[in-house]
Design a protein around this motif. Structure first.
Motif, PDB file in Angstrom:
ATOM      1  N   VAL A  98      23.221  52.076  20.687  1.00 35.44           N
ATOM      2  CA  VAL A  98      24.421  51.259  20.508  1.00 35.44           C
ATOM      3  C   VAL A  98      23.973  50.004  19.761  1.00 35.44           C
ATOM      4  N   ALA A  99      24.664  49.683  18.659  1.00 34.98           N
ATOM      5  CA  ALA A  99      24.259  48.519  17.857  1.00 34.98           C
ATOM      6  C   ALA A  99      25.467  47.664  17.495  1.00 34.98           C
ATOM      7  N   LYS A 100      25.199  46.390  17.195  1.00 36.53           N
ATOM      8  CA  LYS A 100      26.271  45.505  16.734  1.00 36.53           C
ATOM      9  C   LYS A 100      26.744  45.990  15.364  1.00 36.53           C
ATOM     10  N   LYS A 101      28.055  45.869  15.129  1.00 35.21           N
ATOM     11  CA  LYS A 101      28.655  46.458  13.929  1.00 35.21           C
ATOM     12  C   LYS A 101      28.135  45.817  12.633  1.00 35.21           C
ATOM     13  N   SER A 114      35.061  41.545  19.990  1.00 39.40           N
ATOM     14  CA  SER A 114      36.269  42.014  20.658  1.00 39.40           C
ATOM     15  C   SER A 114      35.890  42.868  21.873  1.00 39.40           C
ATOM     16  N   THR A 115      36.005  42.265  23.060  1.00 39.95           N
ATOM     17  CA  THR A 115      35.636  42.986  24.289  1.00 39.95           C
ATOM     18  C   THR A 115      36.428  44.275  24.408  1.00 39.95           C
ATOM     19  N   SER A 116      37.748  44.229  24.114  1.00 35.46           N
ATOM     20  CA  SER A 116      38.564  45.427  24.349  1.00 35.46           C
ATOM     21  C   SER A 116      38.128  46.561  23.433  1.00 35.46           C
ATOM     22  N   ALA A 164      35.124  46.936  22.056  1.00 37.09           N
ATOM     23  CA  ALA A 164      33.777  47.367  22.473  1.00 37.09           C
ATOM     24  C   ALA A 164      33.876  48.276  23.689  1.00 37.09           C
ATOM     25  N   LYS A 165      34.765  47.915  24.625  1.00 38.00           N
ATOM     26  CA  LYS A 165      34.916  48.726  25.831  1.00 38.00           C
ATOM     27  C   LYS A 165      35.511  50.096  25.504  1.00 38.00           C
ATOM     28  N   MET A 166      36.422  50.105  24.511  1.00 34.77           N
ATOM     29  CA  MET A 166      37.044  51.374  24.110  1.00 34.77           C
ATOM     30  C   MET A 166      35.990  52.327  23.522  1.00 34.77           C
ATOM     31  N   PHE A 168      22.039  40.944  32.515  1.00 30.98           N
ATOM     32  CA  PHE A 168      22.499  42.173  31.867  1.00 30.98           C
ATOM     33  C   PHE A 168      24.018  42.224  31.744  1.00 30.98           C
ATOM     34  N   LYS A 169      24.495  42.722  30.596  1.00 32.59           N
ATOM     35  CA  LYS A 169      25.910  43.069  30.442  1.00 32.59           C
ATOM     36  C   LYS A 169      26.091  44.449  31.062  1.00 32.59           C
ATOM     37  N   LYS A 170      27.335  44.726  31.460  1.00 33.08           N
ATOM     38  CA  LYS A 170      27.490  45.920  32.306  1.00 33.08           C
ATOM     39  C   LYS A 170      27.890  47.193  31.569  1.00 33.08           C
ATOM     40  N   GLY A 171      28.139  47.086  30.256  1.00 34.24           N
ATOM     41  CA  GLY A 171      28.643  48.254  29.499  1.00 34.24           C
ATOM     42  C   GLY A 171      27.857  49.534  29.753  1.00 34.24           C
ATOM     43  N   ALA A 172      26.515  49.440  29.685  1.00 31.31           N
ATOM     44  CA  ALA A 172      25.663  50.622  29.824  1.00 31.31           C
ATOM     45  C   ALA A 172      25.867  51.276  31.188  1.00 31.31           C
ATOM     46  N   PHE A 173      26.027  50.438  32.211  1.00 29.46           N
ATOM     47  CA  PHE A 173      26.103  50.947  33.585  1.00 29.46           C
ATOM     48  C   PHE A 173      27.484  51.539  33.860  1.00 29.46           C
ATOM     49  N   HIS A 174      28.513  50.952  33.204  1.00 30.92           N
ATOM     50  CA  HIS A 174      29.848  51.553  33.289  1.00 30.92           C
ATOM     51  C   HIS A 174      29.831  52.968  32.701  1.00 30.92           C
ATOM     52  N   ILE A 175      29.205  53.118  31.521  1.00 29.85           N
ATOM     53  CA  ILE A 175      29.210  54.470  30.923  1.00 29.85           C
ATOM     54  C   ILE A 175      28.420  55.433  31.805  1.00 29.85           C
ATOM     55  N   VAL A 185      28.059  55.471  35.006  1.00 28.67           N
ATOM     56  CA  VAL A 185      28.863  55.876  36.162  1.00 28.67           C
ATOM     57  C   VAL A 185      30.034  56.763  35.722  1.00 28.67           C
ATOM     58  N   GLN A 186      30.697  56.363  34.620  1.00 28.76           N
ATOM     59  CA  GLN A 186      31.821  57.174  34.145  1.00 28.76           C
ATOM     60  C   GLN A 186      31.386  58.598  33.803  1.00 28.76           C
ATOM     61  N   ALA A 187      30.212  58.728  33.166  1.00 28.77           N
ATOM     62  CA  ALA A 187      29.740  60.059  32.767  1.00 28.77           C
ATOM     63  C   ALA A 187      28.904  60.721  33.867  1.00 28.77           C
TER      64      ALA A 187
HETATM   65  C1  LIG Z   1      13.840  53.631   8.049  1.00 31.15           C
HETATM   66  C2  LIG Z   1      14.535  52.480   8.672  1.00 31.15           C
HETATM   67  C3  LIG Z   1      15.226  52.851   9.980  1.00 31.15           C
HETATM   68  C4  LIG Z   1      15.904  51.765  10.882  1.00 31.15           C
HETATM   69  C5  LIG Z   1      16.199  52.273  12.320  1.00 31.15           C
HETATM   70  C6  LIG Z   1      16.839  51.327  13.234  1.00 31.15           C
HETATM   71  C7  LIG Z   1      17.491  51.981  14.467  1.00 31.15           C
HETATM   72  C8  LIG Z   1      18.736  51.326  14.876  1.00 31.15           C
HETATM   73  C9  LIG Z   1      18.797  50.733  16.232  1.00 31.15           C
HETATM   74  C10 LIG Z   1      19.710  49.535  16.269  1.00 31.15           C
HETATM   75  C11 LIG Z   1      19.607  48.746  17.509  1.00 31.15           C
HETATM   76  C12 LIG Z   1      20.422  47.482  17.456  1.00 31.15           C
HETATM   77  C13 LIG Z   1      20.553  46.832  18.773  1.00 31.15           C
HETATM   78  C14 LIG Z   1      21.728  45.903  18.866  1.00 31.15           C
HETATM   79  O1  LIG Z   1      22.512  45.734  17.990  1.00 31.15           O
HETATM   80  S1  LIG Z   1      21.884  45.039  20.400  1.00 31.15           S
HETATM   81  C15 LIG Z   1      23.506  44.350  20.339  1.00 31.15           C
HETATM   82  C16 LIG Z   1      24.588  45.271  20.680  1.00 31.15           C
HETATM   83  N1  LIG Z   1      24.495  45.897  21.971  1.00 31.15           N
HETATM   84  C17 LIG Z   1      25.122  45.469  23.076  1.00 31.15           C
HETATM   85  O2  LIG Z   1      25.791  44.448  23.081  1.00 31.15           O
HETATM   86  C18 LIG Z   1      25.025  46.341  24.309  1.00 31.15           C
HETATM   87  C19 LIG Z   1      25.188  45.626  25.599  1.00 31.15           C
HETATM   88  N2  LIG Z   1      26.517  45.099  25.786  1.00 31.15           N
HETATM   89  C20 LIG Z   1      27.449  45.569  26.703  1.00 31.15           C
HETATM   90  O3  LIG Z   1      27.163  46.538  27.364  1.00 31.15           O
HETATM   91  C21 LIG Z   1      28.758  44.807  26.866  1.00 31.15           C
HETATM   92  O4  LIG Z   1      29.188  44.881  28.189  1.00 31.15           O
HETATM   93  C22 LIG Z   1      29.938  45.262  25.931  1.00 31.15           C
HETATM   94  C23 LIG Z   1      29.475  45.225  24.492  1.00 31.15           C
HETATM   95  C24 LIG Z   1      30.441  46.667  26.279  1.00 31.15           C
HETATM   96  C25 LIG Z   1      31.129  44.264  26.095  1.00 31.15           C
HETATM   97  O5  LIG Z   1      30.629  42.993  25.903  1.00 31.15           O
HETATM   98  P1  LIG Z   1      31.483  41.648  26.041  1.00 31.15           P
HETATM   99  O6  LIG Z   1      30.537  40.515  25.897  1.00 31.15           O
HETATM  100  O7  LIG Z   1      32.601  41.724  25.072  1.00 31.15           O
HETATM  101  O8  LIG Z   1      32.087  41.677  27.485  1.00 31.15           O
HETATM  102  P2  LIG Z   1      31.356  41.711  28.914  1.00 31.15           P
HETATM  103  O9  LIG Z   1      30.058  42.380  28.870  1.00 31.15           O
HETATM  104  O10 LIG Z   1      31.402  40.345  29.526  1.00 31.15           O
HETATM  105  O11 LIG Z   1      32.382  42.655  29.719  1.00 31.15           O
HETATM  106  C26 LIG Z   1      33.698  42.235  30.074  1.00 31.15           C
HETATM  107  C27 LIG Z   1      34.174  43.002  31.298  1.00 31.15           C
HETATM  108  O12 LIG Z   1      34.324  44.378  30.965  1.00 31.15           O
HETATM  109  C28 LIG Z   1      33.553  45.191  31.813  1.00 31.15           C
HETATM  110  N3  LIG Z   1      33.105  46.367  31.044  1.00 31.15           N
HETATM  111  C29 LIG Z   1      32.167  46.428  30.059  1.00 31.15           C
HETATM  112  N4  LIG Z   1      32.072  47.678  29.573  1.00 31.15           N
HETATM  113  C30 LIG Z   1      32.957  48.430  30.255  1.00 31.15           C
HETATM  114  C31 LIG Z   1      33.311  49.792  30.202  1.00 31.15           C
HETATM  115  N5  LIG Z   1      32.722  50.652  29.348  1.00 31.15           N
HETATM  116  N6  LIG Z   1      34.268  50.225  31.048  1.00 31.15           N
HETATM  117  C32 LIG Z   1      34.871  49.383  31.918  1.00 31.15           C
HETATM  118  N7  LIG Z   1      34.570  48.089  31.998  1.00 31.15           N
HETATM  119  C33 LIG Z   1      33.635  47.605  31.184  1.00 31.15           C
HETATM  120  C34 LIG Z   1      32.424  44.305  32.306  1.00 31.15           C
HETATM  121  O13 LIG Z   1      31.906  44.736  33.551  1.00 31.15           O
HETATM  122  C35 LIG Z   1      33.139  42.958  32.432  1.00 31.15           C
HETATM  123  O14 LIG Z   1      33.883  42.882  33.610  1.00 31.15           O
HETATM  124  P3  LIG Z   1      33.354  42.057  34.896  1.00 31.15           P
HETATM  125  O15 LIG Z   1      32.111  42.758  35.371  1.00 31.15           O
HETATM  126  O16 LIG Z   1      33.062  40.674  34.402  1.00 31.15           O
HETATM  127  O17 LIG Z   1      34.480  42.129  35.844  1.00 31.15           O
END
Ligand SMILES: CCCCCCCCCCCCCC(=O)SCCNC(=O)CCNC(=O)[C@H](O)C(C)(C)COP(=O)(O)OP(=O)(O)OC[C@H]1O[C@@H](n2cnc3c(N)ncnc32)[C@H](O)[C@@H]1OP(=O)(O)O
Ligand SMILES: CCCCCCCC/C=C\CCCCCCCC(=O)OC[C@@H](O)COP(=O)(O)O
Length: 267
Positions: free
Chosen positions: A120-123, A147-149, A151-153, A186-193, A195-197
């Protein structure tokens, strides 16, 4: 004429060498600049290979990308010592979570990446030229952090398709790079998925880079990185009410491991 070019080349290399010796800032900038250059140039060559071999966007391209990126460590004198690889051998999909210190993590990622695993990577990374293109072809899932909504979708969709596509998903739960030698909450996105899956969470911990890499101090030398793949944490039977506990448990285990691997006493 050709001798002239050779002499010019030698003179430029000598000048760079002297500048690197004299100034840590130049040394750091050149080494990091070279790291970026490697990614841009190697991506440009790898894109047509991926297209020819696999035809388009598919996780199978990760095998090709992995082979290329695994050679980068030799340019920088980095060594990886990996333990617990067998913990990746779970049946079916899983969520892999790891600490994220720097862009150098891309080498550590490819060093251990199991087959059929997307990140999962930033857009914004999608627009990083040839690197964006190769990441897109590798099947990386892009989220909009502004956009949290949305990202969650996307994350909810991932939870649904993991089982049908039989892929593992690699998430950096800190959500951003952090090179302090500790973990961000830690942000919880990974752990939500997970549990959901109803799939296991596999934590992966990289020892701290601070002894050989620190952008604030212009430090970037050779070094050894210890990596540990921890035993999978099951989520069968857990519900959304358990996500916070699961997140905390994972955080504590990873923090302890980070301190142990980095030779820093726990608090
Ligand atoms: C040859 C060259 C090759 C190059 C190769 C390179 C390879 C490439 C590799 C690239 C690598 C690049 C690496 C990179 O780019 S790292 C950067 C991107 N990655 C991430 O951000 C991942 C981690 N982030 C999360 O998991 C966040 O939670 C997300 C992004 C989902 C939302 O973040 P946001 O900051 O907007 O909101 P929040 O975390 O405060 O959450 C708000 C509320 O929503 C709840 N919630 C969250 N999710 C879910 C859900 N699914 N179902 C139901 N609920 C959910 C959550 O519990 C919370 O509620 P509460 O607990 O406060 O009540
Ligand atoms: C043709 C014009 C192209 C210009 C694009 C310039 C952007 C350069 C981007 C990438 C160069 C190669 C690096 C390989 C991929 C690095 C992945 C990475 O580690 O991303 C950081 C992300 O996890 C967290 O981001 P933040 O710490 O929140 O920020």
């Amino acid at each position: 004429m050709e001798l002239g070019w050779l002499l010019w080349g030698a003179a430029v290399l000598l000048l760079l060498h002297v500048l690197m010796e004299l100034s840590p800032a130049v040394n750091f900038a050149l080494r990091i600049g070279f790291y970026y250059l490697l990614f841009f140039v190697c991506s440009a060559f790898t894109v047509p290979v991926c297209l020819l071999v696999n035809g388009g966007r598919t996780v199978k391209n990760m095998r090709i990308i992995k082979t290329v990126v695994k050679t980068f460590k030799y340019f920088f004198g980095l060594r990886f010592e990996v333990k617990g690889r067998e913990n990746f051998e779970v049946e079916g999909p899983a969520i892999i979570v790891s600490n994220h210190q720097s862009i150098l993590d891309m080498m550590g990622l490819m060093e251990v990446l199991p087959d059929d695993c997307v990140q999962v990577a930033k857009k914004e990374l999608m627009y990083a030229g040839t690197v964006g293109l190769i990441i897109y072809l590798g099947g990386v899932i892009f989220i909009n952090r502004k956009s949290t909504s949305s990202a969650k979708m996307v994350m909810a969709e991932v939870a649904k398709t993991m089982a049908t596509d039989n892929v593992k998903v690699w998430v950096y739960p800190e959500g951003t790079r952090n090179c302090t030698g500790d973990l961000l909450p830690f942000k919880k996105g990974a752990f939500h998925i997970a549990v959901q899956a109803q799939v296991p969470v596999i934590p992966v911990v990289y020892s701290s880079f601070t002894t050989f890499y620190n952008p604030k101090k212009n430090l970037f030398t050779s070094g050894k990185i210890k990596v540990e793949v921890l035993p999978p944490i099951e989520t069968k039977g857990l519900t959304s009410d358990d996500v916070s506990d699961l997140t905390d448990r994972c955080y504590r285990t990873m923090r302890e491991t980070l301190f142990r691997l980095s030779g820093r006493p726990g608090e």
